[in-house]
Design a protein around this motif. Structure first.
Motif, PDB file in Angstrom:
ATOM      1  N   THR A   1       0.867  -1.174   0.000  1.00 50.12           N
ATOM      2  CA  THR A   1       0.000   0.000   0.000  1.00 50.12           C
ATOM      3  C   THR A   1       0.905   1.225   0.000  1.00 50.12           C
ATOM      4  O   THR A   1       1.823   1.319   0.804  1.00 50.12           O
ATOM      5  N   GLY A   2       0.669   2.146  -0.936  1.00 53.33           N
ATOM      6  CA  GLY A   2       1.514   3.336  -1.064  1.00 53.33           C
ATOM      7  C   GLY A   2       2.587   3.115  -2.115  1.00 53.33           C
ATOM      8  O   GLY A   2       3.489   2.295  -1.935  1.00 53.33           O
ATOM      9  N   VAL A   3       2.477   3.824  -3.234  1.00 56.45           N
ATOM     10  CA  VAL A   3       3.414   3.632  -4.361  1.00 56.45           C
ATOM     11  C   VAL A   3       4.244   4.900  -4.607  1.00 56.45           C
ATOM     12  O   VAL A   3       5.465   4.857  -4.702  1.00 56.45           O
TER      13      VAL A   3
ATOM     14  N   TRP B   1       9.418   3.560  -5.807  1.00 60.60           N
ATOM     15  CA  TRP B   1      10.707   3.000  -5.376  1.00 60.60           C
ATOM     16  C   TRP B   1      10.515   1.649  -4.697  1.00 60.60           C
ATOM     17  O   TRP B   1      11.251   0.693  -4.975  1.00 60.60           O
ATOM     18  N   SER B   2       9.548   1.571  -3.794  1.00 60.23           N
ATOM     19  CA  SER B   2       9.338   0.292  -3.100  1.00 60.23           C
ATOM     20  C   SER B   2       8.837  -0.762  -4.089  1.00 60.23           C
ATOM     21  O   SER B   2       9.200  -1.944  -3.985  1.00 60.23           O
ATOM     22  N   SER B   3       8.025  -0.333  -5.059  1.00 63.50           N
ATOM     23  CA  SER B   3       7.513  -1.277  -6.070  1.00 63.50           C
ATOM     24  C   SER B   3       8.687  -1.796  -6.911  1.00 63.50           C
ATOM     25  O   SER B   3       8.772  -2.999  -7.209  1.00 63.50           O
TER      26      SER B   3
ATOM     27  N   SER C   1      -1.601  -0.589  -4.106  1.00 61.26           N
ATOM     28  CA  SER C   1      -2.736   0.330  -3.926  1.00 61.26           C
ATOM     29  C   SER C   1      -2.198   1.733  -3.702  1.00 61.26           C
ATOM     30  O   SER C   1      -1.295   1.924  -2.878  1.00 61.26           O
ATOM     31  N   ASP C   2      -2.706   2.696  -4.445  1.00 58.46           N
ATOM     32  CA  ASP C   2      -2.362   4.099  -4.167  1.00 58.46           C
ATOM     33  C   ASP C   2      -3.488   5.002  -4.632  1.00 58.46           C
ATOM     34  O   ASP C   2      -4.036   4.827  -5.712  1.00 58.46           O
ATOM     35  N   MET C   3      -3.798   5.973  -3.799  1.00 61.10           N
ATOM     36  CA  MET C   3      -4.795   7.003  -4.128  1.00 61.10           C
ATOM     37  C   MET C   3      -4.364   7.769  -5.383  1.00 61.10           C
ATOM     38  O   MET C   3      -3.193   8.053  -5.542  1.00 61.10           O
ATOM     39  N   PRO C   4      -5.325   8.184  -6.216  1.00 62.64           N
ATOM     40  CA  PRO C   4      -4.969   9.156  -7.257  1.00 62.64           C
ATOM     41  C   PRO C   4      -4.504  10.459  -6.597  1.00 62.64           C
ATOM     42  O   PRO C   4      -4.985  10.808  -5.524  1.00 62.64           O
ATOM     43  N   TYR C   5      -3.551  11.139  -7.228  1.00 61.48           N
ATOM     44  CA  TYR C   5      -3.108  12.456  -6.728  1.00 61.48           C
ATOM     45  C   TYR C   5      -4.070  13.490  -7.308  1.00 61.48           C
ATOM     46  O   TYR C   5      -3.856  14.020  -8.395  1.00 61.48           O
ATOM     47  N   ILE C   6      -5.137  13.763  -6.575  1.00 66.44           N
ATOM     48  CA  ILE C   6      -6.258  14.475  -7.189  1.00 66.44           C
ATOM     49  C   ILE C   6      -5.977  15.946  -7.500  1.00 66.44           C
ATOM     50  O   ILE C   6      -6.644  16.523  -8.335  1.00 66.44           O
TER      51      ILE C   6
ATOM     52  N   ALA D   1      -8.416   4.597  -2.749  1.00 65.40           N
ATOM     53  CA  ALA D   1      -7.990   4.526  -1.354  1.00 65.40           C
ATOM     54  C   ALA D   1      -7.949   3.048  -0.951  1.00 65.40           C
ATOM     55  O   ALA D   1      -8.688   2.221  -1.496  1.00 65.40           O
ATOM     56  N   ASP D   2      -7.092   2.723   0.029  1.00 62.84           N
ATOM     57  CA  ASP D   2      -6.927   1.313   0.435  1.00 62.84           C
ATOM     58  C   ASP D   2      -8.260   0.645   0.761  1.00 62.84           C
ATOM     59  O   ASP D   2      -8.453  -0.541   0.478  1.00 62.84           O
ATOM     60  N   LYS D   3      -9.160   1.394   1.388  1.00 57.60           N
ATOM     61  CA  LYS D   3     -10.430   0.761   1.811  1.00 57.60           C
ATOM     62  C   LYS D   3     -11.205   0.259   0.601  1.00 57.60           C
ATOM     63  O   LYS D   3     -11.984  -0.686   0.715  1.00 57.60           O
TER      64      LYS D   3
ATOM     65  N   TYR E   1       3.321  -2.211   4.058  1.00 54.10           N
ATOM     66  CA  TYR E   1       2.333  -1.154   4.318  1.00 54.10           C
ATOM     67  C   TYR E   1       3.035   0.201   4.368  1.00 54.10           C
ATOM     68  O   TYR E   1       3.921   0.416   5.206  1.00 54.10           O
ATOM     69  N   ASP E   2       2.622   1.135   3.474  1.00 49.24           N
ATOM     70  CA  ASP E   2       3.285   2.445   3.443  1.00 49.24           C
ATOM     71  C   ASP E   2       2.314   3.518   2.927  1.00 49.24           C
ATOM     72  O   ASP E   2       2.703   4.381   2.154  1.00 49.24           O
ATOM     73  N   SER E   3       1.027   3.446   3.350  1.00 49.02           N
ATOM     74  CA  SER E   3       0.059   4.420   2.821  1.00 49.02           C
ATOM     75  C   SER E   3      -0.515   5.285   3.944  1.00 49.02           C
ATOM     76  O   SER E   3       0.174   6.206   4.409  1.00 49.02           O
TER      77      SER E   3
HETATM   78  C1  LIG Z   1       5.271   7.438   1.406  1.00 51.09           C
HETATM   79  S1  LIG Z   1       4.375   7.329  -0.059  1.00 51.09           S
HETATM   80  C2  LIG Z   1       4.746   5.693  -0.613  1.00 51.09           C
HETATM   81  C3  LIG Z   1       6.179   5.514  -0.944  1.00 51.09           C
HETATM   82  C4  LIG Z   1       6.521   4.172  -1.548  1.00 51.09           C
HETATM   83  N1  LIG Z   1       6.018   3.043  -0.780  1.00 51.09           N
HETATM   84  C5  LIG Z   1       8.029   4.037  -1.671  1.00 51.09           C
HETATM   85  O1  LIG Z   1       8.671   3.555  -0.717  1.00 51.09           O
HETATM   86  O2  LIG Z   1       8.568   4.426  -2.697  1.00 51.09           O
HETATM   87  C6  LIG Z   1       2.733   7.158   0.537  1.00 51.09           C
HETATM   88  C7  LIG Z   1       1.705   6.940  -0.559  1.00 51.09           C
HETATM   89  O3  LIG Z   1       0.506   6.468   0.070  1.00 51.09           O
HETATM   90  C8  LIG Z   1      -0.611   6.977  -0.626  1.00 51.09           C
HETATM   91  N2  LIG Z   1      -1.761   6.949   0.284  1.00 51.09           N
HETATM   92  C9  LIG Z   1      -1.964   7.706   1.406  1.00 51.09           C
HETATM   93  N3  LIG Z   1      -3.139   7.390   1.983  1.00 51.09           N
HETATM   94  C10 LIG Z   1      -3.685   6.412   1.225  1.00 51.09           C
HETATM   95  C11 LIG Z   1      -4.883   5.653   1.300  1.00 51.09           C
HETATM   96  N4  LIG Z   1      -5.771   5.842   2.285  1.00 51.09           N
HETATM   97  N5  LIG Z   1      -5.120   4.731   0.353  1.00 51.09           N
HETATM   98  C12 LIG Z   1      -4.222   4.510  -0.646  1.00 51.09           C
HETATM   99  N6  LIG Z   1      -3.062   5.195  -0.779  1.00 51.09           N
HETATM  100  C13 LIG Z   1      -2.810   6.131   0.140  1.00 51.09           C
HETATM  101  C14 LIG Z   1      -0.191   8.371  -1.065  1.00 51.09           C
HETATM  102  O4  LIG Z   1      -0.919   8.732  -2.220  1.00 51.09           O
HETATM  103  C15 LIG Z   1       1.316   8.200  -1.324  1.00 51.09           C
HETATM  104  O5  LIG Z   1       1.578   8.012  -2.691  1.00 51.09           O
END
Ligand SMILES: C[S@@+](CC[C@H](N)C(=O)[O-])C[C@H]1O[C@@H](n2cnc3c(N)ncnc32)[C@H](O)[C@@H]1O
Length: 258
Positions: free
Chosen positions: A117-119, A123-125, A142-147, A174-176, A194-196
């Motif tokens: 979660t969180g892209v 880098w992590s991907s 999973s990652d939210m659109p950057y609206i 969103a993750d949910k 988990y990183d979102s």
């Molecule tokens: C720290 S960045 C991720 C960095 C990535 N994992 C890396 O290490 O390269 C956090 C990401 O989580 C996403 N994010 C935050 N809240 C979220 C949610 N509720 N659902 C999905 N994505 C979410 C943001 O859009 C952002 O792109």
């Protein structure tokens, strides 16, 4: 942009995206009734992390029992191209975490299915996929659109090498909303990262769900576990023995599922 106009622009950007209405409702609720969720228990969590933290290298060599070569040295050309792709991105996003740990937990588990979660730039991907492609495995992200950013979907994951992308399945909600869609495609994973949503409540909701989808001997990782007490409480409540890894002045938590 000042704070008031940023809130206004964000609100109207959400209104243009009916698929994000559930997340808009949650954000409004959180901002009115649950503002402390981001930092709940931070002081205790930081002390707890600091008292047991080890380095990336110690974790990889002593716990995973794999010879440590930093990720950027294993994939120097791909890494250089990723840096260039990041520099070209007009959209500013969250930066890289403990890439070597991410790569080696995928190697350790011989992962065929991983979830993150969180892209952001990806880098992590990139690190997870560098391992997964050698087994033709899949990374579900999973990652939210950057609206607020126009066309930002073209930049989420922009550092991921082109020839890794066949093994990547990205869900832009969103993750949910994303996680149930991902679980409809894959029901068990070898690695969870988990990183979102870093709020206490966001983590607690997702940790339980993701843990239950992790295979035995799988590896669960969460970034920034010193930000609040969610990871600490999750470990204590379930009697998990975590490893805490200090990286760039922050802490990542890792649990190997026995
Ligand atoms: C720290 S960045 C991720 C960095 C990535 N994992 C890396 O290490 O390269 C956090 C990401 O989580 C996403 N994010 C935050 N809240 C979220 C949610 N509720 N659902 C999905 N994505 C979410 C943001 O859009 C952002 O792109």
């Amino acid at each position: 942009m000042n704070k008031i106009s940023e809130i206004g622009s964000t609100f109207f950007a959400y209104l243009r995206r009916p698929d994000l209405y559930p997340e808009l409702r949650r954000k409004i609720w959180k901002n009115i009734f649950n503002r402390s969720s981001g930092l709940r228990g931070k002081e205790d969590a930081e002390k707890w992390c600091a008292s047991q933290a080890i380095s990336e290298e110690e974790f990889i060599e002593n716990i995973l029992k794999i010879t440590f070569v930093p990720f950027e040295k294993l994939f120097p050309q791909e890494f250089e191209m990723a840096l260039q792709a990041q520099a070209k991105s007009p959209v500013k996003m969250g930066g890289a975490g403990a890439l070597s740990v991410i790569y080696y937990i995928n190697e350790f588990t011989d992962s065929k299915e991983s979830i993150e979660t969180g892209v952001a730039y990806g880098w992590s991907s990139f690190a997870a996929l560098a391992s997964l492609v050698s087994r033709n495995g899949t990374l579900y992200s999973s990652d939210m659109p950057y609206i607020l950013q126009n066309n930002s979907s073209d930049f989420v994951g922009c550092v991921i090498p082109e020839d890794y992308r066949h093994n990547w399945d990205l869900f832009r909600y969103a993750d949910k909303e994303s996680l149930p869609k991902i679980f409809a495609k894959a029901d068990a994973f070898d690695v969870v990262h988990y990183d979102s949503d870093k709020t206490y409540d966001g983590r607690m909701w997702a940790y339980d769900l993701l843990w239950n989808k992790l295979r035995n001997r799988g590896v669960f990782m969460s970034d920034d576990v010193g930000d609040n007490a969610a990871f600490k409480d999750f470990c204590e409540k379930n009697s998990h023995q975590p490893y805490i890894i200090k990286f760039d002045g922050k802490y990542a938590g890792v649990i190997i599922k026995e």
